[in-house]
Design a protein around this motif. Structure first.
Motif, short mmCIF file in Angstrom:
data_model
loop_
_atom_site.label_atom_id
_atom_site.label_comp_id
_atom_site.label_asym_id
_atom_site.label_seq_id
_atom_site.Cartn_x
_atom_site.Cartn_y
_atom_site.Cartn_z
N TYR A 19 0.83 -1.20 0.00
CA TYR A 19 0.00 0.00 0.00
C TYR A 19 0.86 1.25 0.00
O TYR A 19 1.92 1.29 0.62
CB TYR A 19 -0.91 0.02 1.23
CG TYR A 19 -1.67 -1.28 1.42
CD1 TYR A 19 -2.63 -1.67 0.50
CD2 TYR A 19 -1.41 -2.11 2.50
CE1 TYR A 19 -3.30 -2.87 0.64
CE2 TYR A 19 -2.08 -3.31 2.65
CZ TYR A 19 -3.03 -3.68 1.72
OH TYR A 19 -3.69 -4.87 1.86
N ASP A 21 -0.20 4.17 1.22
CA ASP A 21 -0.95 5.08 2.09
C ASP A 21 -0.15 5.60 3.29
O ASP A 21 -0.62 6.49 3.99
CB ASP A 21 -2.20 4.38 2.62
CG ASP A 21 -3.12 3.92 1.51
OD1 ASP A 21 -3.25 4.65 0.53
OD2 ASP A 21 -3.71 2.83 1.64
N ASP A 168 -9.67 -1.12 6.16
CA ASP A 168 -10.40 -2.09 5.33
C ASP A 168 -9.46 -2.84 4.39
O ASP A 168 -9.67 -4.02 4.11
CB ASP A 168 -11.50 -1.40 4.53
CG ASP A 168 -12.66 -0.90 5.40
OD1 ASP A 168 -12.77 -1.34 6.57
OD2 ASP A 168 -13.43 -0.05 4.91
N LYS A 169 -8.41 -2.16 3.92
CA LYS A 169 -7.44 -2.80 3.03
C LYS A 169 -6.64 -3.89 3.75
O LYS A 169 -6.13 -4.81 3.12
CB LYS A 169 -6.44 -1.77 2.47
CG LYS A 169 -7.03 -0.79 1.51
CD LYS A 169 -5.94 0.17 1.06
CE LYS A 169 -6.46 1.19 0.08
NZ LYS A 169 -5.38 2.08 -0.38
N SER A 172 -7.30 -7.71 3.19
CA SER A 172 -6.66 -8.42 2.07
C SER A 172 -5.22 -8.79 2.39
O SER A 172 -4.72 -9.81 1.92
CB SER A 172 -6.75 -7.61 0.78
OG SER A 172 -6.00 -6.42 0.89
#
Length: 191
Positions: A19, A21, A168-169, A172
């Motif tokens: 990610y 982020d 939420d990521k 996964s």
């Protein structure tokens, strides 16, 4: 189901790989260690952190600098009390301490001395070294498993990143590492 504030050692590195982020991240784990100075040994608790730790948290620096601290696996950041205990002064930048990590003798050079941490902080430490040293302290299965919880992980999200969306990521990520068909209800949450 139980909730813990500890996470697997390498979880933030995996987040960083998957990610975009995070502004910064860090592990925060401790282990008991003998520290040698002038042929005297002291039983201490050492904390391993990622390079981003000192960028995320603003600790008052007495001497030295935290700007590039812990970029080297031979850097060590210590508190005022430890500096006075070992060196008799807070001006100990450049001084060296020896530790045996695994089977390797390592010399650590003091790059910064921090003032005492606030008593109301949940972070408590006296010695900080790079978590890149973990491979000398712990065998690979311990570092890489998600079933051995070794400390905390901290993330600083980039401006504009929704914390709930980022969390939420993480579903996964857990599925990727542990598989979707696992029996345990393992999940990662931000606090």
């Amino acid at each position: 189901m139980q909730d813990f504030t500890y996470t697997p050692f390498n979880v933030t590195r995996l987040m960083d790989e998957d990610y975009d982020d995070m502004e910064s991240y860090s592990t925060f784990s401790s282990f008991p260690q003998q520290v040698e100075y002038k042929e005297q040994n002291f039983a201490e608790t050492i904390n391993m952190v990622s390079e981003g730790f000192l960028k995320m948290f603003d600790f008052p620096v007495l001497t030295g600098s935290t700007k590039s601290a812990l970029e080297s696996t031979e850097d060590i950041v210590i508190t005022k009390a430890i500096s006075e205990k070992y060196f008799g002064t807070t001006g100990s930048v450049g001084e060296q301490l020896k530790m045996t990590l695994g089977e390797e003798d390592k010399i650590f050079t003091v790059v910064a001395v921090l003032d005492e941490l606030p008593s109301n902080s949940s972070l408590s430490f006296e010695f900080l070294i790079s978590d890149e040293n973990a491979k000398l302290v712990f065998p690979p299965p311990v570092i890489n498993t998600w079933h051995m919880i070794m400390g905390s992980n901290y993330v600083l999200l980039k401006d504009g990143v929704d914390p709930k969306g980022f969390e939420d990521k993480l579903v996964s990520l857990v599925d990727k590492v542990l598989g979707k068909e696992r029996e345990d209800p393992y999940s990662i949450h931000l606090q």
